[in-house]
Design an enzyme around this catalytic site. Structure first.
Site, short mmCIF file in Angstrom:
data_model
loop_
_atom_site.label_atom_id
_atom_site.label_comp_id
_atom_site.label_asym_id
_atom_site.label_seq_id
_atom_site.Cartn_x
_atom_site.Cartn_y
_atom_site.Cartn_z
N ASN A 41 0.92 -0.06 6.05
CA ASN A 41 1.41 -0.81 4.87
C ASN A 41 2.20 -1.99 5.40
O ASN A 41 3.14 -1.82 6.17
CB ASN A 41 2.32 0.07 4.01
N GLY A 42 1.79 -3.19 5.04
CA GLY A 42 2.47 -4.40 5.52
C GLY A 42 1.44 -5.45 5.91
O GLY A 42 0.27 -5.36 5.52
N GLU B 195 0.97 -8.90 -17.87
CA GLU B 195 0.77 -7.86 -16.85
C GLU B 195 -0.28 -6.83 -17.25
O GLU B 195 -1.12 -6.45 -16.45
CB GLU B 195 2.08 -7.12 -16.58
N GLU C 178 10.44 -12.23 -20.34
CA GLU C 178 10.06 -10.85 -20.03
C GLU C 178 9.03 -10.32 -21.02
O GLU C 178 8.08 -9.64 -20.66
CB GLU C 178 11.31 -9.94 -20.01
N HIS D 259 7.72 -31.12 -27.12
CA HIS D 259 7.56 -32.08 -26.01
C HIS D 259 6.29 -31.79 -25.20
O HIS D 259 6.20 -32.13 -24.03
CB HIS D 259 8.79 -32.05 -25.10
N CYS E 40 0.84 -1.19 0.00
CA CYS E 40 0.00 0.00 0.00
C CYS E 40 0.87 1.24 0.00
O CYS E 40 2.08 1.16 0.16
CB CYS E 40 -0.87 0.00 1.25
N LYS F 213 5.26 -8.98 -19.92
CA LYS F 213 4.70 -7.66 -20.23
C LYS F 213 3.27 -7.80 -20.77
O LYS F 213 2.37 -7.09 -20.36
CB LYS F 213 5.59 -6.93 -21.26
N LYS G 187 3.47 -1.95 -7.70
CA LYS G 187 4.81 -1.68 -8.24
C LYS G 187 5.89 -2.54 -7.61
O LYS G 187 6.81 -3.01 -8.28
CB LYS G 187 5.16 -0.20 -8.09
N TRP H 140 -3.52 -1.94 -1.41
CA TRP H 140 -3.40 -3.17 -2.20
C TRP H 140 -3.83 -4.28 -1.26
O TRP H 140 -3.13 -4.62 -0.31
CB TRP H 140 -1.96 -3.39 -2.65
N ARG I 185 1.37 1.84 -5.93
CA ARG I 185 1.61 0.87 -4.86
C ARG I 185 0.36 0.08 -4.50
O ARG I 185 0.43 -0.87 -3.73
CB ARG I 185 2.15 1.57 -3.61
C1 BG6 Z 1 6.13 -6.58 -8.87
C2 BG6 Z 1 6.08 -5.55 -9.99
O1 BG6 Z 1 5.28 -6.22 -7.83
O2 BG6 Z 1 7.45 -6.67 -8.36
C3 BG6 Z 1 7.03 -5.99 -11.09
O3 BG6 Z 1 4.74 -5.45 -10.49
C4 BG6 Z 1 8.43 -6.16 -10.51
O4 BG6 Z 1 7.05 -5.03 -12.12
C5 BG6 Z 1 8.44 -7.07 -9.29
O5 BG6 Z 1 9.24 -6.70 -11.50
C6 BG6 Z 1 9.79 -7.00 -8.58
O6 BG6 Z 1 9.98 -5.67 -8.14
P1 BG6 Z 1 11.42 -5.07 -7.82
O7 BG6 Z 1 11.15 -3.67 -7.39
O8 BG6 Z 1 12.00 -5.90 -6.72
O9 BG6 Z 1 12.25 -5.14 -9.07
#
Ligand code: BG6
Length: 608
Positions: free
Chosen positions: A100-101, A488, A481, A504, A2, A485, A603, A74, A27
């Site tokens: 937050n936590g 996500e 990756e 396979h 959060c 993307k 994030k 979150w 966040r």
């Molecule tokens: C996720 C993000 O929560 O954490 C991703 O949505 C990110 O984009 C991943 O790659 C790891 O985050 P960080 O800050 O440790 O690179």
């Protein structure tokens, strides 16, 4: 994870809290709320949904005051709803809390408090803190806070507003980031720097087991015993412009376009013709001789940069490299000792699982180097040495420019390790360095050349529920990756697969029209990937290939091609990822999704 904010000063607090939350919305965006100390009372306003819904509510009848706290959520405990939104109060409203936590021991505490007659109004773990303060407060807020440290288990960054000591805000940190912005006759508290960059660039960074008493003209920081601490002010060289969209429709598109500059910064004075200098992290070519293994620990996109690195470091420096995601590493009893060089990678520097991996590695005697983008973050402060990624603030939840700087940092490390282990002679080292130095200009070229094609091809993913990304060696690592993307931000199931493994099993999923992105930048394996592409075409798949200029022969075998400029195939990733980022971006745009704040994500995740 959060976002929490607090303000005390002489300005009207509601707009400042809302604006601070806007800058932290990456966040978490399940619900939001504020609490404002007005003349007569503490007014709490909270709402399920995006921050703008709370903003509309507040604007209808803004509570007038000069001190308050705020939260954007979150959800972990309790579904997104009005009653589970923060701030939370106890039975008598004396204490108002944002958090937050995760309070791991919350159920046990809640049961005990209910036995004592407390009535709970939410499903959250956080609410127990407000009720607990009602029990623990005996006339001195500092002592009550110290009691919290003794009772609570888990991770928590807390802001507390109390009717008992109405001129003070209390900020409490245990395993969750919290910073205090110093102003002139006003002070700010937040989970992260962007919240108040507009007002100050001077911050105190709270460490674990510390709390602060914040008034508009004073900040006092205490340790867990309640002893005052002398903390250094930390100056941030970011400005508020850097956390704006600067005319781009989305932060993600802006950050994709910032990649050439991000590459210039991460390379900066660390590389010059014939030389790589990483003395800033006390790493010299021969340093690698002290180690018999490299262990990379990271989560999400950062872990995918680690997979690329594993191929390249092993190929160039001939030293074994292991890669673990933080959540697996911390519970697999890894073979780590002082002969292991550990590299933790994290954009935010706050991801709980990666941080726990760092702490375990250090406990096992390993030296830990961190690759992170955030100065002053927990990982930056707890690692032995830090190679900052210098990507600038990354706001979009789906990481782009941070990933590309992670790759570039690993290229530097791989060449330095190879030089140190003598697996490359100076001429080979020089050649590789000259290739890496071309990355900024090549990435700019690919941004220009692939944008329209990516927009055009995005339509291919419309109406499809699944897709594949395939490659061999570093191309496979890159496809992970690329697929992430798309997942996500466009919510399409995209699976990255080692091209040689398709036959396979997963080939069964290929049918007419299934989009398959095939990466062919490992020219040493070009013929191999071509046969895998033919397997896919034979089942009706639609193939979008990516390869170098000059490999036009591929046109005969696939439906669409992204051509990228030639560069040493080991370093192609930092260029080849750009068309894949744009493809995901334009696909999400086709669906009209919120590109910067995709559903269910945040994030970086500061809880386990
Ligand atoms: C996720 C993000 O929560 O954490 C991703 O949505 C990110 O984009 C991943 O790659 C790891 O985050 P960080 O800050 O440790 O690179």
């Amino acid at each position: 994870m959060c976002g929490i904010v607090g303000y005390t000063g002489s300005r009207s607090v509601s707009p400042i809290l809302i604006e601070g939350l806007k800058r932290l919305e990456y966040r978490g965006y399940d619900s939001a709320g504020i609490a404002v100390k007005t003349e007569s009372r503490v007014e709490v306003i909270k709402k399920k949904g995006k921050l703008r819904e709370l903003e509309e509510l507040v604007q209808k009848d803004p509570p007038e005051g000069e001190m308050g706290i705020g939260h954007t959520r979150w959800a972990t405990h309790g579904v997104p709803s009005d009653r589970n939104s923060h701030p939370h109060t106890g039975c008598n409203g004396d204490f108002v809390v944002v958090h937050n936590g995760i309070i791991e021991s919350f159920q046990r505490i809640k049961d005990q408090l209910e036995e004592r007659g407390h009535i709970f109004s939410s499903e959250t773990d956080t609410e127990v803190i407000a009720h607990l303060l009602e029990e623990e407060y005996q006339g001195n807020m500092r002592e009550a806070i110290i009691q919290l440290f003794n009772i609570l288990e888990g991770s928590y960054a807390l802001l507390v507003l109390s009717r008992k000591e109405p001129d003070k805000l209390y900020a409490v940190r245990q395993d969750s980031p919290l910073i205090i912005g110093r102003g002139n006759g006003e002070n700010y508290i937040a989970s992260d720097i962007p919240a108040f960059l507009k007002y100050t660039n001077e911050f105190y960074l709270l460490d674990d087991e510390e709390f602060a008493e914040v008034q508009k003209d004073s900040i006092v920081i205490y340790d867990i015993m309640g002893e005052p601490l002398e903390k250094e002010i930390f100056e941030v060289n970011w400005d508020s412009e850097m956390v704006e969209k600067s005319g781009y429709q989305h932060f993600m598109l802006k950050e994709i376009h910032e990649q050439p500059d991000a590459l210039r910064r991460v390379l900066g004075d660390r590389i010059s013709p014939g030389n790589i200098n990483l003395e800033e992290i006390n790493l010299f070519p021969e340093s690698i001789k002290d180690y018999n293994k490299v262990q990379i620990i990271a989560c999400g996109t950062a872990s995918y940069a680690g997979i690329v690195a594993r191929y390249i470091i092993e190929e160039l420096a001939r030293i074994p490299v292991e890669l673990d995601t933080g959540s697996e590493f911390r519970y697999r009893n890894p073979l780590i000792d002082d002969k292991t060089l550990v590299i933790v990678v994290s954009q935010s520097g706050e991801t709980a699982d990666t941080l726990a991996g760092l702490r375990l590695a250090r406990k096992r005697g390993a030296r830990v180097i961190a690759l992170t983008n955030v100065v002053g973050s927990s990982i930056a402060r707890e690692a032995d040495d830090v190679l900052f990624l210098k990507a600038g603030p990354e706001i979009a939840v789906a990481s782009t420019k941070a990933y590309i700087t992670m790759l570039a940092a690993f290229y530097l490390l791989a060449i330095l390790f190879a030089k140190g282990r003598g697996t490359l002679d100076s001429r080979e080292v020089e050649k590789l360095i000259s290739e890496v130095l071309r990355l900024p200009e090549l990435s700019a070229e690919v941004l220009r050349s692939s944008k329209d094609k990516a927009r055009e091809l995005a339509g291919l993913f419309k109406e499809t529920k699944s897709s594949f990304y395939i490659g061999r060696n570093t191309d496979y690592a890159l496809s992970l990756e690329g697929a992430l993307k798309l997942k996500e931000i466009s919510y399409i199931h995209a699976e990255a697969y080692q091209a040689g493994e398709l036959k396979h099993g997963p080939l069964a999923l290929i049918e007419e029209g299934v989009p398959v992105v095939a990466l062919a930048s490992r020219l040493s394996l070009f013929d191999k990937i071509m046969s895998n592409i033919k397997e896919v075409k034979a089942r009706g798949g639609t193939v979008i290939a990516l390869t170098f200029n000059g490999k036009e022969e591929i046109n005969k075998s696939v439906d669409h091609v992204f051509f990228i400029p030639r560069i040493n195939e080991l370093f192609a990733g930092a260029v080849a990822i750009i068309p894949l980022q744009l493809l995901a971006y334009y696909t999400a745009l086709e669906y009209g999704y919120n590109v910067d704040q995709p559903r269910n994500l945040a994030k970086s995740v500061t809880v386990e």
